[in-house]
Design an enzyme around this catalytic site. Structure first.
Site, mmCIF file in Angstrom:
data_model
loop_
_atom_site.group_PDB
_atom_site.id
_atom_site.type_symbol
_atom_site.label_atom_id
_atom_site.label_comp_id
_atom_site.label_asym_id
_atom_site.label_seq_id
_atom_site.Cartn_x
_atom_site.Cartn_y
_atom_site.Cartn_z
ATOM 1 N N CYS A 1 -13.228 -40.195 20.574
ATOM 2 C CA CYS A 1 -14.376 -41.076 20.753
ATOM 3 C C CYS A 1 -14.508 -41.396 22.235
ATOM 4 O O CYS A 1 -13.650 -41.042 23.046
ATOM 5 C CB CYS A 1 -14.185 -42.358 19.947
ATOM 6 S SG CYS A 1 -12.732 -43.327 20.477
ATOM 7 N N HIS B 1 -0.358 -54.028 14.845
ATOM 8 C CA HIS B 1 -1.090 -53.002 15.577
ATOM 9 C C HIS B 1 -1.309 -53.477 17.007
ATOM 10 O O HIS B 1 -1.632 -54.653 17.242
ATOM 11 C CB HIS B 1 -2.429 -52.720 14.900
ATOM 12 C CG HIS B 1 -3.148 -51.523 15.450
ATOM 13 N ND1 HIS B 1 -3.870 -51.558 16.620
ATOM 14 C CD2 HIS B 1 -3.231 -50.243 14.998
ATOM 15 C CE1 HIS B 1 -4.377 -50.364 16.852
ATOM 16 N NE2 HIS B 1 -4.003 -49.545 15.890
ATOM 17 N N GLU C 1 -3.685 -53.177 19.109
ATOM 18 C CA GLU C 1 -4.989 -53.797 19.361
ATOM 19 C C GLU C 1 -5.026 -55.220 18.838
ATOM 20 O O GLU C 1 -5.561 -56.126 19.495
ATOM 21 C CB GLU C 1 -6.106 -52.970 18.717
ATOM 22 C CG GLU C 1 -7.483 -53.585 18.959
ATOM 23 C CD GLU C 1 -8.593 -52.915 18.182
ATOM 24 O OE1 GLU C 1 -9.541 -53.615 17.794
ATOM 25 O OE2 GLU C 1 -8.516 -51.681 17.960
ATOM 26 N N CYS D 1 -17.167 -50.812 15.491
ATOM 27 C CA CYS D 1 -16.993 -49.587 16.279
ATOM 28 C C CYS D 1 -17.760 -48.424 15.665
ATOM 29 O O CYS D 1 -17.506 -48.026 14.528
ATOM 30 C CB CYS D 1 -15.507 -49.247 16.381
ATOM 31 S SG CYS D 1 -15.184 -47.658 17.168
ATOM 32 N N SER E 1 -1.453 -43.539 14.051
ATOM 33 C CA SER E 1 -2.864 -43.770 14.359
ATOM 34 C C SER E 1 -3.539 -44.436 13.171
ATOM 35 O O SER E 1 -3.678 -43.836 12.104
ATOM 36 C CB SER E 1 -3.560 -42.446 14.689
ATOM 37 O OG SER E 1 -4.967 -42.590 14.669
ATOM 38 N N SER E 2 -3.975 -45.678 13.352
ATOM 39 C CA SER E 2 -4.595 -46.434 12.267
ATOM 40 C C SER E 2 -5.833 -45.726 11.733
ATOM 41 O O SER E 2 -6.011 -45.571 10.525
ATOM 42 C CB SER E 2 -4.956 -47.840 12.754
ATOM 43 O OG SER E 2 -5.632 -48.573 11.757
ATOM 44 N N ASN E 3 -6.697 -45.263 12.627
ATOM 45 C CA ASN E 3 -7.946 -44.659 12.159
ATOM 46 C C ASN E 3 -7.703 -43.316 11.485
ATOM 47 O O ASN E 3 -8.395 -42.951 10.545
ATOM 48 C CB ASN E 3 -8.959 -44.544 13.301
ATOM 49 C CG ASN E 3 -8.621 -43.447 14.286
ATOM 50 O OD1 ASN E 3 -8.998 -42.293 14.107
ATOM 51 N ND2 ASN E 3 -7.914 -43.802 15.359
#
Length: 314
Positions: A12, A124, A126, A194, A222-224
């Site tokens: 992204c 996390h 973030e 997002c 990776s969370s996503n």
């Protein structure tokens, strides 16, 4: 074998910006450049930057005096910012602008006298950064059930913000639970969620309906990427999260004629192409891309990296 690629997939704009910041910092200031935490959650990206001279650390005390330091795309708390300043470190902030926007929204809601509820996953990076950027009462929830356990009266003025790696779909049930529980509640427009997270999740749902097997390229931390794998499984197809082509198991492919491939927002396209090549070594393949959103979002780099006379300090 037919291979269908998700669109969009992979990097992204926030990840592109973060990686560019490290690479340009190495070009401008020379190696080593120190990065607090993995710049993004992908081992291949980290290893590539390490080969160019980046050094990844978890604590600022590991950074030599005066060394150029980069904050990762996930963002950091104000305490970390203050620690860097106290150490006199020249800092380049690679925090995704959409994460910074969440920080600003949280502070704005707090200034309005509201208690902030952050929808996200404990631990996390973030979330840790966001909790440390909002200087007041913030409660973290990740499920609708957690909303019921919040130690707050129903008439407390509430505002919610969300972790950027969660989509509108991910947060819908939690937001509805908040609206049912509290009488005075506000939150950002769904357009503020997002774009990359929502787009990748929507594309993987569409892809899962057309394939017999789904491969999600991305790192386990990776969370996503994990969420993309969960969505594929929810759609009823075998779905595997793989870090690279070496993780593909031939037994997954027995009797399978159509394979879908997507990639998390921190996974480079090179990893996708390596998976395609690995499948091609098993027999003839035909590759196509599912129609989808073409992203053209770009984020500006820090001035220190685009203005010749600027210093590294931010």
């Amino acid at each position: 074998m037919r291979i269908i690629l998700a669109q969009p997939r992979g990097f992204c704009a926030g990840v592109v910006r973060a990686v560019d910041i490290v690479e340009r910092a190495l070009e401008k200031f020379g190696a080593p450049v120190f990065v607090r935490h993995e710049i993004v959650h992908n081992r291949r990206v980290v290893q590539s930057l390490e080969a160019k001279g980046a050094r990844f650390v978890e604590e600022l005390d590991e950074v030599p005096p005066g060394a150029v330091t980069v904050f990762s795309a996930h963002g950091v708390s104000r305490a970390v910012e203050q620690h860097a300043a106290a150490l006199g470190l020249p800092v380049l902030d690679a925090t995704c602008p959409l994460v910074s926007k969440v920080h600003a929204e949280g502070r704005r809601y707090l200034a309005q006298g509201r208690t902030v509820v952050l929808i996200g996953h404990a631990g996390h990076p973030e979330v840790e950064g966001t909790l440390g950027q909002i200087p007041g009462e913030v409660h973290l929830v990740d499920t609708a059930d957690a909303v019921a356990r919040l130690p707050l009266p129903a008439d407390r003025p509430i505002a919610y913000v969300t972790q950027t790696t969660l989509s509108v779909d991910d947060t819908r049930a939690v937001i509805e639970a908040l609206r049912q529980r509290f009488t005075d509640i506000v939150g950002p427009d769904t357009r503020d969620i997002c774009y990359a997270t929502q787009n990748r999740q929507s594309s993987v749902r569409a892809l899962a309906r057309q394939v017999e097997l789904l491969l999600v390229v991305g790192s386990a931390n990776s969370s996503n990427s994990n969420r993309l794998q969960e969505i594929g499984s929810e759609e009823g197809v075998p779905c595997y999260l793989i870090p690279d082509a070496g993780a593909v198991q031939p037994e997954w492919l027995r009797g399978v004629e159509t394979v879908g491939i997507t990639a998390g927002a921190s996974a480079p396209e090179s990893l996708v192409q390596e998976v395609i090549a690995a499948l091609g070594r098993l027999g003839p393949i035909e590759v196509s891309t599912l129609p989808g959103i073409i992203e053209d979002v770009q984020f500006k780099l820090p001035a220190a990296l685009v203005e010749p006379e600027a210093s590294a300090a931010s």
